[in-house]
Design a protein around this motif. Structure first.
Motif, mmCIF file in Angstrom:
data_model
loop_
_atom_site.group_PDB
_atom_site.id
_atom_site.type_symbol
_atom_site.label_atom_id
_atom_site.label_comp_id
_atom_site.label_asym_id
_atom_site.label_seq_id
_atom_site.Cartn_x
_atom_site.Cartn_y
_atom_site.Cartn_z
ATOM 1 N N ARG A 269 0.818 -1.223 0.000
ATOM 2 C CA ARG A 269 0.000 0.000 0.000
ATOM 3 C C ARG A 269 0.844 1.261 0.000
ATOM 4 N NH1 ARG A 269 -2.396 0.939 6.059
ATOM 5 N NH2 ARG A 269 -0.683 0.056 7.269
ATOM 6 N N TYR A 270 2.121 1.140 0.355
ATOM 7 C CA TYR A 270 3.006 2.308 0.349
ATOM 8 C C TYR A 270 3.781 2.446 -0.957
ATOM 9 C CZ TYR A 270 2.155 2.049 5.389
ATOM 10 O OH TYR A 270 1.561 1.993 6.631
ATOM 11 N N LEU A 271 3.691 1.433 -1.813
ATOM 12 C CA LEU A 271 4.402 1.498 -3.091
ATOM 13 C C LEU A 271 3.604 2.334 -4.089
ATOM 14 C CD1 LEU A 271 5.900 -2.064 -3.622
ATOM 15 C CD2 LEU A 271 7.140 0.083 -3.422
ATOM 16 N N ASN A 272 3.628 3.617 -3.867
ATOM 17 C CA ASN A 272 2.929 4.561 -4.742
ATOM 18 C C ASN A 272 3.783 5.820 -4.836
ATOM 19 O OD1 ASN A 272 2.442 6.008 -2.277
ATOM 20 N ND2 ASN A 272 0.602 4.769 -1.947
ATOM 21 N N ARG A 273 3.270 6.804 -5.537
ATOM 22 C CA ARG A 273 4.050 8.015 -5.757
ATOM 23 C C ARG A 273 4.419 8.695 -4.436
ATOM 24 N NH1 ARG A 273 1.732 12.097 -10.108
ATOM 25 N NH2 ARG A 273 2.105 10.200 -11.330
ATOM 26 N N ALA A 274 3.474 8.751 -3.512
ATOM 27 C CA ALA A 274 3.740 9.414 -2.235
ATOM 28 C C ALA A 274 4.818 8.672 -1.445
ATOM 29 C CB ALA A 274 2.456 9.506 -1.413
ATOM 30 N N GLY A 275 4.719 7.340 -1.412
ATOM 31 C CA GLY A 275 5.697 6.569 -0.669
ATOM 32 C C GLY A 275 7.091 6.661 -1.263
ATOM 33 N N LEU A 276 7.172 6.608 -2.579
ATOM 34 C CA LEU A 276 8.480 6.694 -3.230
ATOM 35 C C LEU A 276 9.086 8.088 -3.077
ATOM 36 C CD1 LEU A 276 7.766 4.613 -6.459
ATOM 37 C CD2 LEU A 276 9.032 3.909 -4.407
ATOM 38 N N ARG A 277 8.230 9.100 -2.969
ATOM 39 C CA ARG A 277 8.733 10.452 -2.718
ATOM 40 C C ARG A 277 9.405 10.522 -1.336
ATOM 41 N NH1 ARG A 277 4.308 13.048 -3.602
ATOM 42 N NH2 ARG A 277 3.636 13.273 -1.437
ATOM 43 N N VAL A 278 8.826 9.846 -0.373
ATOM 44 C CA VAL A 278 9.422 9.805 0.964
ATOM 45 C C VAL A 278 10.763 9.078 0.925
ATOM 46 C CG1 VAL A 278 9.182 8.818 3.271
ATOM 47 C CG2 VAL A 278 7.243 9.991 2.218
ATOM 48 N N LEU A 279 10.820 7.950 0.234
ATOM 49 C CA LEU A 279 12.079 7.212 0.138
ATOM 50 C C LEU A 279 13.160 8.043 -0.541
ATOM 51 C CD1 LEU A 279 11.105 3.530 -0.759
ATOM 52 C CD2 LEU A 279 11.694 4.502 1.467
ATOM 53 N N ALA A 280 12.777 8.797 -1.566
ATOM 54 C CA ALA A 280 13.764 9.641 -2.260
ATOM 55 C C ALA A 280 14.336 10.683 -1.310
ATOM 56 C CB ALA A 280 13.118 10.309 -3.467
ATOM 57 N N ALA A 281 13.471 11.279 -0.477
ATOM 58 C CA ALA A 281 13.944 12.271 0.491
ATOM 59 C C ALA A 281 14.828 11.616 1.549
ATOM 60 C CB ALA A 281 12.752 12.969 1.149
ATOM 61 N N LEU A 282 14.455 10.422 1.989
ATOM 62 C CA LEU A 282 15.270 9.703 2.958
ATOM 63 C C LEU A 282 16.642 9.362 2.381
ATOM 64 C CD1 LEU A 282 12.663 7.249 4.541
ATOM 65 C CD2 LEU A 282 13.985 8.974 5.781
ATOM 66 N N ASP A 283 16.671 8.995 1.107
ATOM 67 C CA ASP A 283 17.948 8.672 0.458
ATOM 68 C C ASP A 283 18.917 9.854 0.529
ATOM 69 O OD1 ASP A 283 17.188 6.101 -0.223
ATOM 70 O OD2 ASP A 283 16.490 6.650 -2.230
ATOM 71 N N VAL A 284 18.398 11.046 0.253
ATOM 72 C CA VAL A 284 19.246 12.244 0.241
ATOM 73 C C VAL A 284 19.797 12.518 1.638
ATOM 74 C CG1 VAL A 284 19.272 14.741 -0.114
ATOM 75 C CG2 VAL A 284 18.071 13.255 -1.745
ATOM 76 N N VAL A 285 18.930 12.471 2.637
ATOM 77 C CA VAL A 285 19.362 12.751 4.006
ATOM 78 C C VAL A 285 20.297 11.651 4.510
ATOM 79 C CG1 VAL A 285 18.602 13.148 6.376
ATOM 80 C CG2 VAL A 285 17.256 14.062 4.466
ATOM 81 N N ALA A 286 19.985 10.414 4.168
ATOM 82 C CA ALA A 286 20.830 9.300 4.593
ATOM 83 C C ALA A 286 22.237 9.427 4.016
ATOM 84 C CB ALA A 286 20.200 7.975 4.172
#
Length: 344
Positions: A269-286
């Motif tokens: 249910r999280y594999l959508n545009r909103a969820g992937l946007r969060v992962l992209a932001a986490l990638d940058v901060v990580a």
């Protein structure tokens, strides 16, 4: 990674690494360097006298995807990094989680140094939150945990059909007997938490000190639009469950193909545009902090008011280091802004 109820009959499955698929898994020494030599300062749970490490180790996988030996190794690793807050429930693995934790507590000693939290209301033997069910559940948990008291008892369900007065009087009797030190709610709405506080005041009994609710970067509305205000008003310490969104916020699952062969249906249910946007932001901060995605997701939670200790599980020792590392990551204001916007 955290679940409310672990199916007893479900066969063990592998728990994925909490590293992003594209990143190499850091060694123990590399992760220890992130954590640092000194354990994080402990936080107070609401107005109680309980002071805990800022990451709570969930026992939901003990006796399920992690056998007794691996569970004890995970507990030892958590303890070695300053951890002192273990969260379980009478319904996890049909009570086996409490048994494993109880055996570990007895074999390691130092019971006074560990804050043990468990939950009642969902067990097959004593379901519900009636006075009889609560009393029987706590007595059974004490036997499995091999201890004389539960430091933090959660009501694992909210049943409006059972008067709060009955539930609260039963808990208060256990508190007065020294079998429960503090208690809290779970699956309660803000209005119901207010009702409980009013009833406690009218009866002159122990009041809730803690709240365990679902809260993470991809599931925010329930807490931020309702429970955050209630927790502040009632001085409740907050322990978010599903802190890593059933593993989604580890970065392991980024396409439907990543779900193949796993039992992570709840992640879909999280594999959508909103969820992937969060992962992209986490990638940058990580990348900025040279830390795993999961570590940053937990650090974000720890920056929020009233949050004391996110509840997360680990089925192997290597996973523990990335979880406790969150306590030493200092997110910048721009980091927090970027993550808040991505998850809004």
């Amino acid at each position: 990674m955290t679940e409310d109820v672990v199916p007893v009959a479900t066969p063990p499955v592998a728990i994925p690494s909490i590293e992003p698929a594209s990143a190499p898994v850091p060694t123990t020494e590399e992760t220890r360097a992130i954590v640092g030599a000194h354990p994080a300062a402990r936080r107070r749970i609401g107005s109680s006298d309980l002071h805990v490490f800022p990451i709570a180790l969930s026992g939901n996988v003990f006796g399920w995807t992690a056998d007794a030996l691996e569970s004890e190794r995970v507990l030892d690793a958590y303890l070695a990094h300053g951890g002192n807050f273990v969260d379980t429930a009478d319904s996890y693995a049909g009570g086996r989680s409490e048994i494993i934790l109880g055996n570990w507590l007895r074999s390691r000693g130092g019971r006074d140094d560990i804050v043990v939290a468990t939950k009642v209301g969902k067990s097959a033997d004593h379901p519900g939150v009636t006075a009889r069910a609560i009393t029987a559940s706590v007595e059974a948990s004490l036997r499995r945990l091999r201890t004389d008291r539960i430091d933090l008892l959660y009501l694992h369900i909210d049943d409006p059909e059972v008067p709060f007065e009955e539930t609260l009087l039963a808990v208060d009797e256990l508190v007065r007997a020294g079998k429960v030190r503090e208690f809290g709610g779970s699956h309660h709405t803000g209005n119901r938490l207010y009702e409980a506080r009013i009833a406690s005041a009218q009866l002159g009994v122990a009041r809730m000190a803690a709240l365990q609710n679902q809260y993470n970067l991809v599931f925010r509305r329930e807490y931020e639009q309702d429970l955050a205000r209630v927790a502040a008003d009632l001085d409740l310490g907050v322990m978010p469950r599903f802190a890593l969104a059933s593993g989604f916020l580890t970065g392991k699952y980024r396409t439907k193909a990543d779900l193949a062969g796993s039992r992570r249906g709840e992640v879909a249910r999280y594999l959508n545009r909103a969820g992937l946007r969060v992962l992209a932001a986490l990638d940058v901060v990580a990348a900025e902090h040279d830390a795993p995605v999961a570590t940053i997701a937990l650090a974000w939670l720890l920056s929020k008011p009233r949050v004391v200790a996110p509840v997360v599980s680990a089925s192997s020792v290597d996973q523990v280091f990335d979880l406790v590392a969150a306590t030493s990551v200092q997110l910048t204001r721009s980091n927090l802004t970027a993550l808040d916007r991505a998850g809004s």
